[in-house]
Write an enzyme that holds these catalytic residues in place. Structure first.
Site, PDB file in Angstrom:
ATOM      1  N   GLY A 238      17.651 -28.492 -43.690  1.00  0.00           N
ATOM      2  CA  GLY A 238      17.419 -28.029 -41.532  1.00  0.00           C
ATOM      3  C   GLY A 238      18.680 -29.430 -41.262  1.00  0.00           C
ATOM      4  O   GLY A 238      18.557 -29.403 -39.978  1.00  0.00           O
ATOM      5  N   GLU A 288      16.065 -29.770 -49.053  1.00  0.00           N
ATOM      6  CA  GLU A 288      16.821 -28.801 -49.499  1.00  0.00           C
ATOM      7  C   GLU A 288      17.873 -28.338 -48.456  1.00  0.00           C
ATOM      8  O   GLU A 288      17.995 -27.300 -47.985  1.00  0.00           O
ATOM      9  CB  GLU A 288      15.682 -27.603 -49.539  1.00  0.00           C
ATOM     10  CG  GLU A 288      14.304 -27.476 -50.403  1.00  0.00           C
ATOM     11  CD  GLU A 288      13.362 -26.091 -49.890  1.00  0.00           C
ATOM     12  OE1 GLU A 288      13.746 -25.851 -48.699  1.00  0.00           O
ATOM     13  OE2 GLU A 288      12.917 -26.222 -50.781  1.00  0.00           O
ATOM     14  N   GLY A 290      21.354 -27.788 -47.023  1.00  0.00           N
ATOM     15  CA  GLY A 290      22.979 -26.972 -47.001  1.00  0.00           C
ATOM     16  C   GLY A 290      23.316 -27.515 -46.319  1.00  0.00           C
ATOM     17  O   GLY A 290      24.548 -28.596 -46.374  1.00  0.00           O
ATOM     18  N   ARG A 291      23.650 -27.702 -44.513  1.00  0.00           N
ATOM     19  CA  ARG A 291      24.621 -28.202 -43.994  1.00  0.00           C
ATOM     20  C   ARG A 291      24.670 -29.261 -43.758  1.00  0.00           C
ATOM     21  O   ARG A 291      26.332 -29.456 -43.949  1.00  0.00           O
ATOM     22  CB  ARG A 291      23.749 -27.495 -42.352  1.00  0.00           C
ATOM     23  CG  ARG A 291      24.579 -27.691 -41.713  1.00  0.00           C
ATOM     24  CD  ARG A 291      24.385 -27.439 -40.138  1.00  0.00           C
ATOM     25  NE  ARG A 291      23.655 -26.345 -40.006  1.00  0.00           N
ATOM     26  CZ  ARG A 291      23.952 -24.924 -39.572  1.00  0.00           C
ATOM     27  NH1 ARG A 291      25.712 -25.092 -38.930  1.00  0.00           N
ATOM     28  NH2 ARG A 291      23.243 -24.519 -39.301  1.00  0.00           N
ATOM     29  N   ARG A 327      30.823 -18.377 -37.068  1.00  0.00           N
ATOM     30  CA  ARG A 327      29.665 -18.916 -36.729  1.00  0.00           C
ATOM     31  C   ARG A 327      29.705 -19.242 -35.270  1.00  0.00           C
ATOM     32  O   ARG A 327      28.566 -18.624 -34.479  1.00  0.00           O
ATOM     33  CB  ARG A 327      29.429 -19.957 -37.255  1.00  0.00           C
ATOM     34  CG  ARG A 327      28.686 -21.060 -38.428  1.00  0.00           C
ATOM     35  CD  ARG A 327      28.973 -22.324 -38.423  1.00  0.00           C
ATOM     36  NE  ARG A 327      27.661 -22.682 -37.798  1.00  0.00           N
ATOM     37  CZ  ARG A 327      28.328 -23.279 -36.411  1.00  0.00           C
ATOM     38  NH1 ARG A 327      29.275 -23.551 -36.012  1.00  0.00           N
ATOM     39  NH2 ARG A 327      27.047 -24.122 -36.136  1.00  0.00           N
ATOM     40  N   TYR A 331      26.440 -17.527 -33.184  1.00  0.00           N
ATOM     41  CA  TYR A 331      25.755 -18.116 -33.350  1.00  0.00           C
ATOM     42  C   TYR A 331      26.281 -18.925 -32.351  1.00  0.00           C
ATOM     43  O   TYR A 331      25.219 -19.614 -31.497  1.00  0.00           O
ATOM     44  CB  TYR A 331      24.929 -19.496 -34.778  1.00  0.00           C
ATOM     45  CG  TYR A 331      24.549 -18.424 -35.313  1.00  0.00           C
ATOM     46  CD1 TYR A 331      23.832 -17.952 -35.706  1.00  0.00           C
ATOM     47  CD2 TYR A 331      25.709 -19.118 -36.902  1.00  0.00           C
ATOM     48  CE1 TYR A 331      23.456 -17.480 -37.260  1.00  0.00           C
ATOM     49  CE2 TYR A 331      25.370 -18.794 -38.226  1.00  0.00           C
ATOM     50  CZ  TYR A 331      23.934 -18.164 -37.858  1.00  0.00           C
ATOM     51  OH  TYR A 331      23.582 -17.602 -39.432  1.00  0.00           O
ATOM     52  N   CYS A 358      40.030  -6.590 -33.189  1.00  0.00           N
ATOM     53  CA  CYS A 358      39.946  -6.027 -32.429  1.00  0.00           C
ATOM     54  C   CYS A 358      38.332  -6.119 -32.151  1.00  0.00           C
ATOM     55  O   CYS A 358      37.715  -4.964 -32.360  1.00  0.00           O
ATOM     56  CB  CYS A 358      40.130  -5.298 -32.723  1.00  0.00           C
ATOM     57  SG  CYS A 358      42.065  -4.672 -33.651  1.00  0.00           S
ATOM     58  N   GLU A 359      37.757  -7.387 -31.719  1.00  0.00           N
ATOM     59  CA  GLU A 359      36.786  -7.726 -31.096  1.00  0.00           C
ATOM     60  C   GLU A 359      36.831  -8.826 -29.776  1.00  0.00           C
ATOM     61  O   GLU A 359      37.227  -9.870 -30.739  1.00  0.00           O
ATOM     62  CB  GLU A 359      35.888  -8.035 -32.115  1.00  0.00           C
ATOM     63  CG  GLU A 359      34.491  -6.775 -33.008  1.00  0.00           C
ATOM     64  CD  GLU A 359      33.557  -6.634 -32.806  1.00  0.00           C
ATOM     65  OE1 GLU A 359      32.957  -7.987 -32.486  1.00  0.00           O
ATOM     66  OE2 GLU A 359      33.387  -6.310 -34.324  1.00  0.00           O
ATOM     67  N   TYR A 387      28.053 -22.393 -44.334  1.00  0.00           N
ATOM     68  CA  TYR A 387      28.294 -21.339 -43.639  1.00  0.00           C
ATOM     69  C   TYR A 387      29.748 -20.542 -42.622  1.00  0.00           C
ATOM     70  O   TYR A 387      29.823 -20.390 -41.962  1.00  0.00           O
ATOM     71  CB  TYR A 387      27.155 -21.689 -42.532  1.00  0.00           C
ATOM     72  CG  TYR A 387      25.608 -21.836 -42.436  1.00  0.00           C
ATOM     73  CD1 TYR A 387      25.416 -21.036 -43.610  1.00  0.00           C
ATOM     74  CD2 TYR A 387      25.137 -23.159 -42.636  1.00  0.00           C
ATOM     75  CE1 TYR A 387      23.675 -21.550 -44.638  1.00  0.00           C
ATOM     76  CE2 TYR A 387      24.308 -23.420 -43.435  1.00  0.00           C
ATOM     77  CZ  TYR A 387      23.595 -22.864 -43.740  1.00  0.00           C
ATOM     78  OH  TYR A 387      22.403 -23.150 -44.822  1.00  0.00           O
TER      79      TYR A 387
HETATM   80  C1  PLP Z   1      18.899 -22.139 -45.861  1.00  0.00           C
HETATM   81  C2  PLP Z   1      17.787 -22.621 -46.106  1.00  0.00           C
HETATM   82  C3  PLP Z   1      17.966 -24.360 -46.455  1.00  0.00           C
HETATM   83  C4  PLP Z   1      18.858 -24.874 -46.132  1.00  0.00           C
HETATM   84  O1  PLP Z   1      19.306 -24.616 -44.437  1.00  0.00           O
HETATM   85  P1  PLP Z   1      20.725 -25.792 -43.797  1.00  0.00           P
HETATM   86  O2  PLP Z   1      19.994 -25.929 -42.072  1.00  0.00           O
HETATM   87  O3  PLP Z   1      21.200 -25.603 -44.409  1.00  0.00           O
HETATM   88  O4  PLP Z   1      20.007 -27.434 -44.570  1.00  0.00           O
HETATM   89  C5  PLP Z   1      16.630 -24.710 -46.442  1.00  0.00           C
HETATM   90  N1  PLP Z   1      15.502 -24.160 -47.396  1.00  0.00           N
HETATM   91  C6  PLP Z   1      15.390 -22.814 -47.332  1.00  0.00           C
HETATM   92  C7  PLP Z   1      14.350 -21.746 -47.237  1.00  0.00           C
HETATM   93  C8  PLP Z   1      17.071 -21.822 -46.482  1.00  0.00           C
HETATM   94  O5  PLP Z   1      16.026 -21.018 -46.561  1.00  0.00           O
END
Ligand code: PLP
Length: 433
Positions: A238, A288, A290-291, A327, A331, A358-359, A387
């Site tokens: 996150g 965990e 990702g972003r 995005r 969002y 077309c939106e 993403y």
């Molecule tokens: C999506 C997700 C993440 C990663 O979120 P990021 O904002 O991309 O870091 C980590 N853990 C779980 C369970 C998720 O669903």
């Protein structure tokens, strides 16, 4: 920090002139920096000195096989959310023994696939899911490693569509219910409790909510360690990235100019805030993200199709659309837009930067100020590595874009632009028509 910068007024990724990528592979094309991903990975690890940390890259952010392999080479496992992702890790030569399987809707087939491939743990979101995992593991004569996802009920202060740690959303189990669910685990023969998990949301730009959530769950984790001999605590992902000033934030000076209080979250501030809380636990810590890992490591190259002037406004119609990068439409996400060739002699212009779909939601930026550009020129949408491609669709029968990975002065296609034949490959016209 990242590796996109102007050299002699031409935007480069590492040592590669992005104009060369655009002319070779066309547009729209995603371009990623291997060095930026590596630096993000190493900085995150270094933020937790002395702790036993495993990074499980949340691959839904960007699941290209080359990105997965790159992160595997650095030592990452993965945070998985589907059978398709499990199979991607296998195809990329990644390590499922270092990976965790998350998500509220795991099917029997997916659970079986995860067990057969020996995932490190299942992150369980409900009691019925726990029962199902126990059942599937039983049919295979296995014991499934599990951790319950706790929903700490904190406000992540991020966009509503990406907040996950507040009561009232579909994720995890409340602290109040947690003890009952853990008693249920003890009664089931084919599941074994290995840890605790939580994840409160995405694109968090301050450490506060992370600290609050960890503090809230910590007493429960300590208690569980005493009673159940668990081995790890996953604090989820996150961590947010810089979107607003994306290009400038690639340089150290940009960060140094800001005083501590108004500096967006960094792996250093995140680690410094959490390490003292986590250290006394004596558990392995799973991260965990990702972003954070890939977001600022990618851009989307797009060409201007038209400069349209209508009702006193400028519209830059570009060849990328909301199907390529959703995005902004989904969002209210912001992406900085810069020209590949910077020309300081040109005037500034203000335009809506829009795609061809077309939106009306197919708009990357409203009233955006940039250097005057016209038909045929190429732009880069910054911070598009997470993403972006992974959420791309074929809406309007548009072909999925190409993806390119840069490393030093080398670059290679890591996903070819889709062809029309691939687009319609699964479609059939029935004989009764
Ligand atoms: C999506 C997700 C993440 C990663 O979120 P990021 O904002 O991309 O870091 C980590 N853990 C779980 C369970 C998720 O669903």
């Amino acid at each position: 920090m990242h590796h996109f910068a102007y050299i002699d007024q031409n935007l480069h990724c590492e040592s590669v002139d992005l104009a060369a990528v655009a002319s070779l592979y066309g547009t729209p094309t995603y371009v990623y920096s291997a060095a930026t991903i590596e630096s993000n990975y190493r900085r995150l690890l270094a933020g937790f000195p002395g702790l036993d940390v495993q990074i499980c890259y949340a691959m839904k952010a960007n699941s290209n096989l080359a990105i997965l392999r790159h992160l595997h080479n650095l030592g990452a496992g993965y945070d998985l959310v589907s059978g398709g992702e499990i199979r991607r890790v296998v195809a990329a030569g990644g390590d499922l023994q270092r990976s965790v399987f998350a998500g509220v809707g795991k099917s029997e087939d997916e659970i079986r696939l995860a067990l057969e491939n020996g995932v490190f743990a299942f992150h369980v979101e409900s009691e019925p899911e726990l029962v199902r995992i126990n059942h599937v593991a039983g049919t295979l004569g296995r014991v499934a490693p599990v951790a319950i996802r706790i929903n700490p009920d904190v406000d992540a202060r991020t966009h509503a569509k990406i907040t996950t740690g507040k009561s009232g959303n579909k994720f995890g189990i409340s602290l109040a219910q947690a003890s009952l669910v853990h008693e249920a685990v003890a009664k089931l023969k084919h599941v074994a409790l290995k840890g605790v998990q939580m994840h409160i949301g995405s694109q968090l730009t301050a450490t506060g909510p992370f600290v609050e959530a960890v503090q809230k769950v910590l007493p429960f984790v300590s208690e569980l360690k005493r009673s159940h001999d668990i081995g790890y605590f996953s604090i989820g992902g996150g961590m947010g990235i810089v979107y607003q000033d994306a290009l400038a934030s690639g340089r150290a000076e940009w960060w140094e100019r800001r005083d501590q209080a108004q500096r967006p979250i960094t792996p250093e501030s995140y680690g410094a805030a959490l390490t003292p809380l986590l250290e006394p636990l004596g558990l392995k810590i799973l991260l965990e993200h990702g972003r954070f890992m890939v977001g600022n490591a990618g851009i989307l190259l797009t060409q201007v199709e038209y400069l349209k002037r209508a009702s006193g406004k400028n519209f830059l119609v570009v060849d990328a659309g909301m199907n390529d990068l959703i995005r902004p439409a989904m969002y209210e996400g912001y992406h900085e837009i810069v020209p590949l060739h910077r020309d300081t002699s040109r005037r500034a212009m203000v335009a809506d930067v829009v795609g061809p779909i077309c939106e009306s939601s197919d708009c990357f930026a409203h009233d955006y100020q940039l250097q005057e550009v016209g038909e045929g020129e190429t732009l880069a949408l910054m911070s598009a590595g997470a993403y972006g491609y992974s959420m791309a669709s074929r809406y309007n029968s548009r072909l999925l874009p190409a993806e390119v990975l840069v490393k030093g002065s080398s670059f290679e296609l890591i996903s070819a632009r889709e062809t029309f034949e691939q687009l319609i490959a699964n479609e059939r016209i029935p004989a009764f028509l």
